[in-house]
Write a protein that holds these residues in place. Structure first.
Motif, PDB file in Angstrom:
ATOM      1  N   PHE A 116       0.800  -1.046  -0.105  1.00 56.38           N
ATOM      2  CA  PHE A 116      -0.246  -0.317   0.134  1.00 56.38           C
ATOM      3  C   PHE A 116       0.732   1.161   0.582  1.00 56.38           C
ATOM      4  O   PHE A 116       0.590   2.361  -0.981  1.00 56.38           O
ATOM      5  CB  PHE A 116      -0.662   0.033   1.136  1.00 56.38           C
ATOM      6  N   ILE A 120       0.748   4.321  -2.677  1.00 56.14           N
ATOM      7  CA  ILE A 120       0.254   5.548  -2.657  1.00 56.14           C
ATOM      8  C   ILE A 120       1.206   5.985  -3.107  1.00 56.14           C
ATOM      9  O   ILE A 120       0.835   7.543  -3.377  1.00 56.14           O
ATOM     10  CB  ILE A 120      -0.559   5.457  -0.674  1.00 56.14           C
ATOM     11  N   GLY A 123       0.617   6.876  -6.846  1.00 51.63           N
ATOM     12  CA  GLY A 123      -0.445   7.426  -6.861  1.00 51.63           C
ATOM     13  C   GLY A 123       0.231   9.188  -6.893  1.00 51.63           C
ATOM     14  O   GLY A 123      -0.291   9.876  -7.389  1.00 51.63           O
ATOM     15  N   ILE A 176       5.816   5.482   2.031  1.00 59.50           N
ATOM     16  CA  ILE A 176       5.209   6.129   1.687  1.00 59.50           C
ATOM     17  C   ILE A 176       5.580   7.414   1.234  1.00 59.50           C
ATOM     18  O   ILE A 176       6.511   7.672   0.345  1.00 59.50           O
ATOM     19  CB  ILE A 176       3.822   6.774   1.945  1.00 59.50           C
ATOM     20  N   TYR A 180       8.325   7.841  -2.647  1.00 53.67           N
ATOM     21  CA  TYR A 180       8.044   9.193  -2.951  1.00 53.67           C
ATOM     22  C   TYR A 180       9.078   9.902  -3.955  1.00 53.67           C
ATOM     23  O   TYR A 180       9.585  10.142  -4.777  1.00 53.67           O
ATOM     24  CB  TYR A 180       7.494   9.631  -2.406  1.00 53.67           C
TER      25      TYR A 180
END
Length: 290
Positions: A116, A120, A123, A176, A180
Motif C-alpha cells: 500500500f 500510494i 499515486g 510512502i 515517493y
C-alpha cells in the motif's frame, strides 16, 4: 570405371570453419588482483570474527556482572539462566506459539505496508495535485505517536487484528515518503526520453521510475521490516493474548525476568533472521538492477 572416377576426394574444411579463431586459454588473474581477493577474504573473516567476539564479550560481561552481584540478577537475569527457561518454554509449546504469532503479524504488516505504501507513493507521483493536497497530512500522520491508536484499533479490529493495524500504521507512512522521494529523484532525462519515444505515463512508471528507484525501495524494505516488528510488539504490549510482546509483559507482571529476557533474546534472533532475508533480497535486486 577408371581409378580416377573411383577416387574419393579429400575432405576439406569449409572456409567459415577455417576462419574460426583458436580457443584462447583461460586468463589467469594478475598478482595484484589475487592479492586484492585475498585481502577481501581476510577482511570478511575479520569482520565475522569481530562480531562473534563482541557478542561473546557482551554475554560474558552480562554473566559476570550478574553472578558477582554488581547488577541485581533478579532485575537482569543472566545468560546461563536463560537456557533452562528457553528449553522449558520450548517443551511446553508456549515459545513456538508466541514466536509464530509475532512473526506472522510482522510479515503481514510488512507486506501490507510495503504494497500500500508503494501504491500510494506511485499515486502521488502520478498526480502532483494529489501530492500537494496530501503532503501536510502525511507529514502530520507520520509524526503522530502511533501508540495513541492502540485503543482505537482494539475497538475497531479486536485483540488479534489490532496488532496488524499497529504494524501497518507505524510502517506505512515512512514507506510512502521514502518511496515517493525515490520516484521523484528518478533521472528526468530518462523520463523525457521515454516520453519522446511514445511511452505512456503508466509505461514510464513501470519501465523507468520503478526500476530506477530500486536502491530507495531497498532502503524502505530495511526500515519497514524493523518498523513493522516495532508495531507488532507495541500492539502485543497493549492488547494481544499471544506473541513475544505478550510474553514479555506477562513475565514482567509476575516478576519472572528469565521469561522476559528469553523472549527478548528470541526477538533479537528473529530480527537478525529477517534482516538476513532482506539482505539476500537486496543482493539479488542489486545484481539485477545495479
Amino acid at each position: 570405371m577408371s581409378a580416377e572416377m573411383n577416387a574419393v576426394p579429400p575432405m576439406t574444411m569449409p572456409a567459415s570453419a577455417a576462419a574460426l579463431p583458436a580457443a584462447t586459454p583461460a586468463k589467469v588473474p594478475s598478482a595484484a588482483y589475487a592479492k586484492w581477493l585475498a585481502r577481501q577474504r581476510r577482511e570478511k573473516t575479520l569482520v565475522l570474527a569481530s562480531r562473534l567476539l563482541l557478542l561473546a564479550a557482551f554475554f560474558g560481561l552480562w554473566e559476570i556482572l550478574a553472578k558477582t552481584k554488581v547488577v541485581n540478577p533478579m532485575l537482569t537475569s543472566y545468560p546461563s539462566a536463560l537456557w533452562p527457561t528457553f528449553v522449558d518454554l520450548l517443551h511446553n509449546g508456549n515459545l513456538l506459539t508466541h514466536t509464530w504469532a509475532t512473526f506472522k503479524a510482522t510479515v503481514v504488516g510488512f507486506v501490507l505496508s510495503m504494497v500500500f505504501g508503494i501504491a500510494i507513493a506511485a499515486g502521488l507521483w502520478w498526480s502532483r495535485f494529489a501530492n500537494k493536497v496530501l503532503d501536510p497530512f502525511l507529514v502530520v500522520a507520520n509524526a503522530m505517536p502511533k501508540i495513541a491508536f492502540v485503543p482505537i484499533f482494539y475497538i475497531w479490529l479486536g485483540s488479534e487484528y489490532s496488532v496488524y493495524g499497529m504494524a501497518v500504521a507505524i510502517a506505512i507512512f515512512v514507506t510512502i515518503m521514502v518511496a515517493y522521494e525515490g520516484f521523484q529523484s528518478t533521472d528526468p532525462n530518462k523520463i523525457k526520453l521515454a516520453t519522446t519515444l511514445g511511452a505512456s505515463r503508466a509505461q514510464v512508471l513501470r519501465m523507468v521510475v520503478l526500476p530506477g528507484s530500486v536502491p530507495t525501495l531497498i532502503a524502505a524494505l530495511k526500515m519497514n521490516i524493523g518498523l513493522s516488528l516495532v508495531g507488532v510488539i507495541v500492539g502485543e504490549f497493549q492488547s494481544a493474548s499471544e506473541g513475544l510482546g505478550f510474553l514479555i509483559v506477562n513475565g514482567s507482571q509476575v516478576f519472572k525476568l528469565n521469561i522476559v529476557m528469553t523472549a527478548i533474546v528470541v526477538l533479537a534472533l528473529m530480527s537478525a533472521l529477517m534482516y538476513l532475508v532482506i539482505a539476500r533480497v537486496e543482493h539479488h535486486l542489486a545484481r539485477r538492477y545495479g
